[in-house]
Design a protein around this motif. Structure first.
Motif, PDB file in Angstrom:
ATOM      1  N   ALA A 110       0.833  -1.205   0.000  1.00 57.55           N
ATOM      2  CA  ALA A 110       0.000   0.000   0.000  1.00 57.55           C
ATOM      3  C   ALA A 110       0.873   1.262   0.000  1.00 57.55           C
ATOM      4  O   ALA A 110       0.563   2.232  -0.704  1.00 57.55           O
ATOM      5  N   LEU A 111       1.941   1.249   0.762  1.00 54.90           N
ATOM      6  CA  LEU A 111       2.855   2.397   0.757  1.00 54.90           C
ATOM      7  C   LEU A 111       3.515   2.585  -0.595  1.00 54.90           C
ATOM      8  O   LEU A 111       3.626   3.706  -1.078  1.00 54.90           O
ATOM      9  N   ASP A 112       3.932   1.465  -1.215  1.00 53.98           N
ATOM     10  CA  ASP A 112       4.518   1.548  -2.553  1.00 53.98           C
ATOM     11  C   ASP A 112       3.516   2.086  -3.562  1.00 53.98           C
ATOM     12  O   ASP A 112       3.827   2.942  -4.383  1.00 53.98           O
ATOM     13  N   ALA A 117       1.410   6.593  -6.942  1.00 56.98           N
ATOM     14  CA  ALA A 117       0.243   7.392  -7.323  1.00 56.98           C
ATOM     15  C   ALA A 117       0.479   8.876  -7.062  1.00 56.98           C
ATOM     16  O   ALA A 117      -0.107   9.724  -7.724  1.00 56.98           O
ATOM     17  N   GLY A 118       1.291   9.168  -6.043  1.00 53.56           N
ATOM     18  CA  GLY A 118       1.504  10.560  -5.628  1.00 53.56           C
ATOM     19  C   GLY A 118       2.568  11.188  -6.389  1.00 53.56           C
ATOM     20  O   GLY A 118       2.797  12.150  -6.908  1.00 53.56           O
TER      21      GLY A 118
END
Length: 118
Positions: A110-112, A117-118
């Protein structure tokens, strides 16, 4: 006092890759755990990587490895690679922690995904 956390661990638990350094101190696991508890991430990772370079080797007790990774992740909660390393360690030491390891992998993914995405 030992010069490093790694030296203290090596004296207390031994080293699969060489003899422990000469040391005339009394060794008490409670003192080591206190030192580990307040160690910074770099000192903890140095200990893990020097005494257990292949993740499943070394003489560090599983409870010490688990505590070390927990302390690392508390200090660096948003580092996917550390989460995956901790998960691999948990998987390698029996099924009791597989659900925690899987959760760490999901959080790392999820962090990756969030960073892409950001």
């Amino acid at each position: 006092m030992h010069a490093t956390l790694t030296d203290h661990a090596r004296c207390l638990y031994g080293d699969e890759y060489g003899p422990p350094p000469p040391c005339d101190r009394q060794h008490d696991e409670a003192i080591f755990i206190e030192e580990l508890t307040f160690a910074d991430v770099d000192a903890i990772l140095a200990m893990l990587r020097e005494l257990c370079p292949h993740l499943v080797d070394g003489y560090l007790p599983v409870r010490i490895r688990n505590l070390a990774y927990r302390l690392v992740l508390l200090q660096r909660p948003d580092e996917p690679e550390l989460m995956r390393e901790a998960a691999s360690s948990l998987y390698s030491h029996g099924p009791d922690w597989d659900d925690i390891a899987a959760d760490l992998e999901r959080r790392a993914d999820a962090l990756d995904a969030g960073s892409r995405a950001g």
